[in-house]
Motif scaffolding. Structure first.
Motif, PDB file in Angstrom:
ATOM      1  N   ASP A  33      38.372 -33.952  56.579  1.00 38.51           N
ATOM      2  CA  ASP A  33      38.851 -32.905  55.681  1.00 38.51           C
ATOM      3  C   ASP A  33      39.367 -31.780  56.594  1.00 38.51           C
ATOM      4  N   ASP A  35      40.097 -27.972  55.544  1.00 43.04           N
ATOM      5  CA  ASP A  35      39.495 -26.644  55.325  1.00 43.04           C
ATOM      6  C   ASP A  35      37.966 -26.724  55.359  1.00 43.04           C
ATOM      7  N   GLY A  36      37.372 -25.935  56.221  1.00 41.67           N
ATOM      8  CA  GLY A  36      35.913 -25.935  56.347  1.00 41.67           C
ATOM      9  C   GLY A  36      35.411 -26.934  57.375  1.00 41.67           C
ATOM     10  N   ASP A 311      33.073 -30.962  54.497  1.00 41.43           N
ATOM     11  CA  ASP A 311      32.155 -29.829  54.290  1.00 41.43           C
ATOM     12  C   ASP A 311      31.706 -29.730  52.837  1.00 41.43           C
ATOM     13  N   ASP A 316      34.334 -34.558  49.463  1.00 42.60           N
ATOM     14  CA  ASP A 316      34.414 -35.398  50.663  1.00 42.60           C
ATOM     15  C   ASP A 316      33.325 -36.468  50.693  1.00 42.60           C
TER      16      ASP A 316
HETATM   17 MG   LIG Z   1      36.832 -28.643  52.808  1.00 41.70          MG
END
Ligand SMILES: [Mg+2]
Length: 370
Positions: A33, A35-36, A311, A316
């Motif tokens: 993933d 973002d994060g 995250d 996810d």
């Molecule tokens: Mg994320």
């Protein structure tokens, strides 16, 4: 492997592909993933660059699987490579939430694309090959009374809108990204869902759970972590609004719609093939293509383990577990220590919870070696 064998209504062709790998399996491959995991907005997460460089140097295959979108893959990639200090991620390593929609070009000609920013999102859809790509701003230009409280300035309309024939029906609505003007978007979408065969300005004379034209959402994220102190509404919130309004207008009938993006199986089945193709490219083998036919995993023919690093347990990790991949959860984004105690239904990662992406990758590689 816990796979749900199902089909989307758009993928009904039954061409069997030989997915057997012609060379020995690779021990491990990764899907990240963004973002994060790799970035916080525009800032790299510590050790993310180091991790990607390690994987590149050691020829360990990986792809990026994001629920983000709104731009062509090329624009998003250039930005990623810039933010991640030239890690040289390649275009065939990137799956955005709307990337699988490129295979719908043979189903639909005239499409209304919602969300994101003009002119980038229109460009993304044109780049996939849709013949006519309309945006809400085009409807506003055609008749500003379509939504009396419209926010577009004259300059924006002059700059970004195109003319179209209102007597030509729209074939489908695709939500590529979060709406930027929810009022206008809601009105135009509901008009079309309840129109006579996709003709704007008409109203059908029956109620049904089947909309007049299909609507496909590219993700179902209710909330996302933005620069405000508490999470903000995402495309999933917009979907709830559309579904509720549709129900209200159709005497309680629930809208029959389609959703892509994590944790949907469509997103993982697509990513699975992108990962295989990337591995094949690294090994100078011909592409198998990533068009969705059967919603199942073929990557176990190529890799002993595929690890989804994310995250967010709800997208996810839940999606990865359901698809039969291994999953690793990082603490650099949505998930915080103690979340599993607060919500006992949260999907748990198969490989564990890690401080960051570097730990997740290194420890996953170690576990595989044992
Ligand atoms: Mg994320």
């Amino acid at each position: 492997m816990k796979l749900t064998r199902s089909f989307t209504r758009f993928y009904t062709t039954c061409n069997f592909i030989n997915h057997k790998s012609p060379i020995p399996k690779t021990p491990i491959a990764f899907a990240f993933d963004i973002d994060g995991v790799l970035l916080h907005s525009k800032t790299p997460i510590p050790k993310a660059i180091e991790t990607l460089k390690y994987l590149k140097t050691n020829k360990i295959p990986f792809i990026l699987l994001t629920n983000g979108g709104g731009y062509t893959e090329k624009i998003r990639l250039d930005s990623l490579n810039n933010l991640l200090s030239n890690t040289n991620i390649e275009i065939d390593q990137l799956v955005q939430s709307h990337t699988p929609m490129k295979y719908l070009t043979n189903k639909f000609n005239n499409v209304l694309v919602i969300g994101g920013i003009d002119p980038f999102t229109r460009d993304a859809a044109i780049n996939y090959g849709f013949k006519k790509v309309l945006r809400p701003i085009d409807f506003v230009k055609e008749n500003p009374n379509i939504w009396p409280f419209v926010k577009y300035s004259k300059e924006e309309i002059d700059k970004y809108s195109i003319s179209f024939n209102i007597n030509e029906p729209i074939d489908a609505i695709m939500v590529f990204n979060d709406p930027r003007d929810m009022g206008t978007d809601l009105q135009i979408i509901l008009d079309l869902l309840c129109s006579k065969n996709g003709l704007i300005g008409t109203k059908r004379d029956y109620i049904s759970n089947k909309p007049s034209i299909p609507i496909i959402f590219s993700n179902n994220d209710l909330l996302w972590s933005a620069n405000y102190k508490i999470p903000r509404f995402g495309q999933g919130a917009f979907r709830i609004a559309i579904r509720e309004l549709y129900k209200e207008l159709n005497n309680g009938n629930e809208l029959n719609d389609t959703v892509y993006g994590k944790p949907q199986i469509e997103s993982y089945a697509f990513a699975d093939k992108v990962l295989i193709d990337y591995w094949r490219k690294l090994n100078n083998l011909k592409s198998i293509g990533s068009e969705l036919t059967f919603l199942q995993s073929y990557s176990n023919e190529y890799f002993d383990n595929v690890v989804m690093v994310g995250d967010n347990p709800k997208s996810d990790i839940a999606g990865g577990n359901n698809f039969g991949w291994e999953t690793a959860l990082v603490k650099t984004g949505v998930y915080k220590d103690g979340d599993f105690e607060i919500d006992r239904n949260l999907a748990k990662p198969t490989l564990g919870v890690f401080n960051d992406v570097y730990d997740a990758v290194m420890q996953s590689i170690e576990k595989v070696r044992k």
